[in-house]
Design an enzyme around this catalytic site. Structure first.
Site, short mmCIF file in Angstrom:
data_model
loop_
_atom_site.label_atom_id
_atom_site.label_comp_id
_atom_site.label_asym_id
_atom_site.label_seq_id
_atom_site.Cartn_x
_atom_site.Cartn_y
_atom_site.Cartn_z
N GLU A 114 -3.72 -9.50 3.77
CA GLU A 114 -4.53 -9.14 4.96
C GLU A 114 -5.72 -10.30 5.27
O GLU A 114 -5.84 -10.62 6.41
CB GLU A 114 -5.21 -7.69 4.97
N GLU B 168 0.90 -1.08 0.00
CA GLU B 168 0.07 0.06 -0.03
C GLU B 168 0.99 1.33 0.00
O GLU B 168 0.55 2.14 -0.45
CB GLU B 168 -1.11 -0.09 1.10
N1 3HC Z 1 4.32 -7.46 11.89
C1 3HC Z 1 4.98 -7.68 13.04
N2 3HC Z 1 5.93 -8.96 13.06
C2 3HC Z 1 6.21 -9.32 11.94
C3 3HC Z 1 5.45 -9.14 10.64
C4 3HC Z 1 4.31 -8.01 10.71
N3 3HC Z 1 3.75 -7.71 9.48
N4 3HC Z 1 5.97 -9.96 9.73
C5 3HC Z 1 6.70 -10.72 10.20
N5 3HC Z 1 7.11 -10.56 11.54
C6 3HC Z 1 7.88 -11.10 12.51
C7 3HC Z 1 7.47 -12.63 12.57
O1 3HC Z 1 6.49 -12.87 13.77
C8 3HC Z 1 9.04 -13.26 13.05
O2 3HC Z 1 9.11 -13.15 14.17
P1 3HC Z 1 10.02 -13.98 15.22
O3 3HC Z 1 11.35 -14.01 14.51
O4 3HC Z 1 10.16 -13.16 16.54
O5 3HC Z 1 9.17 -15.40 15.09
C9 3HC Z 1 9.79 -12.47 12.33
O6 3HC Z 1 9.03 -11.11 12.07
C10 3HC Z 1 10.24 -12.97 10.81
O7 3HC Z 1 9.29 -13.50 10.30
P2 3HC Z 1 8.84 -14.88 9.53
O8 3HC Z 1 9.50 -15.90 10.40
O9 3HC Z 1 7.56 -14.97 8.98
O10 3HC Z 1 10.12 -14.82 8.38
P3 3HC Z 1 10.15 -15.37 6.78
O11 3HC Z 1 11.26 -14.57 6.33
O12 3HC Z 1 9.85 -16.66 6.61
O13 3HC Z 1 8.90 -14.45 6.21
C11 3HC Z 1 7.13 -12.72 5.47
C12 3HC Z 1 8.82 -13.23 6.03
C13 3HC Z 1 6.88 -13.25 4.17
C14 3HC Z 1 7.49 -11.21 5.59
C15 3HC Z 1 6.21 -12.98 6.57
O14 3HC Z 1 6.76 -12.81 7.68
C16 3HC Z 1 4.98 -12.65 6.46
O15 3HC Z 1 4.24 -13.08 5.52
N6 3HC Z 1 4.74 -11.40 7.14
C17 3HC Z 1 3.19 -10.90 7.39
C18 3HC Z 1 2.91 -10.18 6.17
C19 3HC Z 1 1.49 -9.68 6.23
O16 3HC Z 1 0.53 -10.18 6.60
N7 3HC Z 1 1.56 -8.20 6.09
C20 3HC Z 1 0.21 -7.67 6.42
C21 3HC Z 1 0.18 -6.97 7.47
S1 3HC Z 1 -1.33 -6.51 8.00
C22 3HC Z 1 -1.50 -4.96 7.11
O17 3HC Z 1 -0.55 -4.64 6.32
C23 3HC Z 1 -2.59 -4.27 7.29
C24 3HC Z 1 -2.73 -2.87 6.29
O18 3HC Z 1 -3.51 -2.91 5.36
C25 3HC Z 1 -3.26 -1.64 7.16
#
Ligand code: 3HC
Length: 699
Positions: A125, A105
């Site tokens: 999301e 975004e």
């Molecule tokens: N917020 C907070 N912490 C997050 C995070 C996030 N968005 N994304 C990842 N983390 C944290 C994980 O909990 C993990 O923490 P830990 O080491 O303490 O367990 C660490 O970051 C590493 O994450 P992964 O183990 O998942 O690492 P990968 O390399 O396997 O994957 C990734 C990376 C693809 C970025 C995956 O973490 C992921 O899919 N993250 C979430 C992405 C997501 O859903 N984004 C949308 C959020 S909602 C949003 O944006 C709302 C908006 O529209 C207003």
């Protein structure tokens, strides 16, 4: 200036760098830092264009999910992205890694987007029970078109940069070093006199959408979205994007986002997000524990389970031997594997070349000596201790020192199995779930003597074969099946009390289960349950316990495979069978079990509270490390919907006091045997705490 967002000049291009490890999530300091840097850029006469770049492994991967349980502090992301878009000088987003959610975004609020070809972009999301709430639902349809945007947001799946480029989400792919490429791109904009472009100014071509477009879209997503709240909210946002002026539609997006945020579904799905990461962490097995290389695998037993297990390894390029006892069984096993792959090729989910490659990695054998060099051997033979004994004694003689010897047992004592060898430290349970090539759960059962090295290797191996590994300890049925028994027990008991199987299954399905318990019993085979009950040494002393399973098996009704079980089958269609109802009535009469009027609420309470109580016992006994591990087991191995967050999260959502009170009600009716609340539940109710709080208190 902000500690996590910095500002620097490269000639007349400002480089705004986000550096908030591990994934550059948009926490409050990042939002503040971005707002400050954009303001500085706007005021900086020496900067003609800006690049938004991220340090570390990825571009911004979204909002900071840990902030969602707290009040959101200003500036909110929608405000920041509009500030960026309104900047009078061009800003270029430079994308690597994963630009997800709020990350994409933010990128879409920039005036241009460049990416390396390994990057991925997406709006996931929906997987968190949310919708893209920082103008994503308005911008993606403008860039990629309504259909493509909906597909991306409803599936939540990221897309590779190349596809995003084709769809117009990314303007250019950068070869070589990203920051330098993006700065070059920005300089070219300046030289060509190109200013900001606002995505919000792009008109959505509403006229080209068929009048029934949204109605059709809703129909097409109905199956995938069943029971989930967020998908419909996303469709409503896109309808608004098509029908309303931009800022009115953004206001609608914001209102619908807030509804999602406040929902118990989103809380449960966010819980699952963290649970799936937490489950990989084993406090007494540190990250730097030495690991064994797994370059050759062998599977003992080429039945449906063994074959499915073998496919997991071939799929990721690890050679695997399949050992059977005779040629006929071996041929049958290999044919099942081949047919499985052919099905996937037919569905265009695999190419013929990929299938050939996988098949070439699977070697059938009848010879135990052939597995002598395997680094990991997984036994998938008959679920009887005497057969396991035979296999493990043999493995002990033929396998090389250091080989990991695993059992795919779904319930038997791994310590007893380990004792059949002279190397119990190398023995572990690897419990795959059927169909083993599809289900994402791997229950990893550590025995009392399993070495940390073996545990660490298997936890990592789970990831390699694209499974979620949940580490548990030894007890009958481990975590998953042990908690499943009380669930089946209640389903069975309600059958005796006159609750029609199809009604009970419908209620469980409407609650969100992929299938109701009776349908699952028929699918797995009633004889399998019957056999498990017989193997269970501490079976409850209760003649009504899973009574109907025994009765039906004795009549040759084994489930789907024999054309009749709890249901009768017309092809694969389950049809209620009055004969079963009559049998249940007769058994109930023989056991003096009264026929009851059972409400839908009672069905849910009895099925799930029985399961939750067992979960609480499992936690107290240390069989599972955390309540959230149990939730992972249930959502990945037992068809529980993510929007419930697993049984323990569901208990927290309902409120442990309510669970406790309902249990007392059933205790009064049925006695102490099944309905005595676990001491952990008593303790938490007294303290007014949830399982989640208990878990974090212990961490
Ligand atoms: N917020 C907070 N912490 C997050 C995070 C996030 N968005 N994304 C990842 N983390 C944290 C994980 O909990 C993990 O923490 P830990 O080491 O303490 O367990 C660490 O970051 C590493 O994450 P992964 O183990 O998942 O690492 P990968 O390399 O396997 O994957 C990734 C990376 C693809 C970025 C995956 O973490 C992921 O899919 N993250 C979430 C992405 C997501 O859903 N984004 C949308 C959020 S909602 C949003 O944006 C709302 C908006 O529209 C207003």
């Amino acid at each position: 200036m902000s500690e996590v967002v910095s500002y620097a000049l490269e000639g007349d291009v400002a480089v705004i760098t986000v550096d908030n490890p591990p994934v550059n999530a948009l926490s409050l300091p990042v939002r503040r830092g971005l707002a400050q840097c954009v303001e500085r850029f706007a005021a900086d006469a020496s900067a003609k264009a800006a690049v938004l770049f991220c340090a570390g492994r990825t571009f911004i991967a979204g909002a900071d999910i840990t902030e969602f349980d707290k009040p959101i502090e200003e500036p909110w992301l929608p405000k920041v992205v509009h500030q960026m878009e309104d900047c009078v000088k061009p800003i270029v987003a430079a994308i690597h890694g994963t630009a997800l959610g709020g990350g994409l975004e933010t990128a879409m609020a920039c005036h241009y987007r460049v990416a390396v070809d390994t990057a991925q972009v997406g709006l996931p999301e929906v997987t968190l029970g949310l919708l893209p709430g920082a103008t994503g639902t308005q911008r993606l349809p403008r860039l990629a078109g309504v259909q493509a945007a909906l597909d991306a947001m409803i599936s939540g799946k990221p897309m590779p940069a190349k596809i995003a480029h084709e769809k117009g989400i990314i303007d250019a792919l950068v070869d070589g070093e990203l920051k330098a490429g993006a700065v070059k791109f920005a300089k070219a904009l300046v030289n060509e006199g190109k200013g900001p472009r606002k995505v919000r100014d792009i008109k959505i071509d509403a006229a080209s959408l068929p009048a029934t477009f949204f109605a059709d879209y809703r129909k097409s997503m109905a199956r995938e979205a069943r029971g989930f709240f967020a998908p419909e909210q996303i469709v409503k946002c896109v309808e608004a994007a098509v029908a309303l002026p931009y800022f009115d539609a953004v206001a609608r997006e914001n209102a619908l986002f807030m509804e999602c945020m406040a929902s118990t579904q989103s809380k449960a799905q966010r819980h699952m997000f963290f649970a799936e990461r937490e489950v990989a962490k084993v406090p007494d097995v540190p990250k730097d524990t030495a690991m064994r290389a797994i370059k050759q695998v062998a599977v003992i037993g080429g039945g449906t389970m063994g074959g499915g297990i073998a496919m997991n390894f071939a799929n990721v390029g690890i050679p695997v031997l399949v050992k059977e006892i005779n040629q006929e069984a071996l041929d049958r096993g290999m044919n099942i594997i081949r047919a499985n792959y052919e099905g996937t090729v037919k569905k265009s989910k695999l190419t013929q070349a990929q299938m050939d490659k996988c098949m070439a990695l699977i070697t059938p054998t009848l010879d135990y000596n052939a597995i002598g060099d395997a680094d990991l051997v997984i036994e998938a033979v008959f679920e009887t201790m005497s057969v396991k004994k035979e296999v493990f004694e043999k493995l002990d003689t033929v396998c090389k020192p250091g080989a990991i010897l695993a059992s795919n047992t779904s319930s038997l004592n791994v310590d007893e199995i380990a004792a059949f060898t002279k190397r119990p430290q190398d023995v572990i349970g690897l419990h795959f779930f059927a169909p083993a090539n599809v289900m994402t759960l791997l229950e990893i059962v550590r025995g009392a003597k399993t070495s940390k090295e073996v545990i660490a290797t298997c936890m990592t191996l789970a990831k390699t074969i694209r499974k979620i590994g949940a580490l548990v300890r030894v007890c009958f049925g481990f975590v998953g099946n042990r908690m499943y028994f009380p669930y089946v027990r209640e389903a069975q008991r309600m059958m005796l009390e006159g609750v029609a199987p199809e009604r009970l299954d419908r209620v469980a399905h409407e609650w969100g289960m992929a299938m109701g318990p009776h349908a699952v019993s028929d699918l797995s085979g009633l004889d399998v349950f019957d056999k498990l009950n017989k193997e269970w040494k501490d079976k409850p002393n209760d003649p009504s316990y899973c009574r109907m399973i025994g009765v039906l098996v004795s009549k040759g009704r084994l489930g789907q495979k024999s054309g009749a079980g709890i249901y009768k089958y017309e092809g694969r269609n389950a049809v209620p069978d009055p004969e079963v109802t009559a049998l249940a009535k007769a058994e109930a009469a023989a056991l003096n079990i009264p026929q009851l009027e059972v409400t839908d609420t009672e069905i849910i309470e009895r099925l799930f509270y029985a399961m939750i109580n067992e979960g609480a016992l499992i936690l107290e006994e240390g069989i599972a490390m955390r309540p959230s591990d149990i939730d992972v087991v249930y959502c990945h191995g037992y068809g529980m919907p993510r929007h419930r967050g697993g049984p323990m999260q569901y208990a927290d959502t309902v409120g442990l006091d309510r669970v406790y009170q309902a249990m007392q009600k059933y205790r009064t009716r049925y006695g102490d045997l099944y309905w005595t609340p676990a001491p952990l539940i008593e303790k938490l109710v007294k303290a007014g705490k949830t399982f989640e709080q208990w878990s974090s208190d212990r961490a």
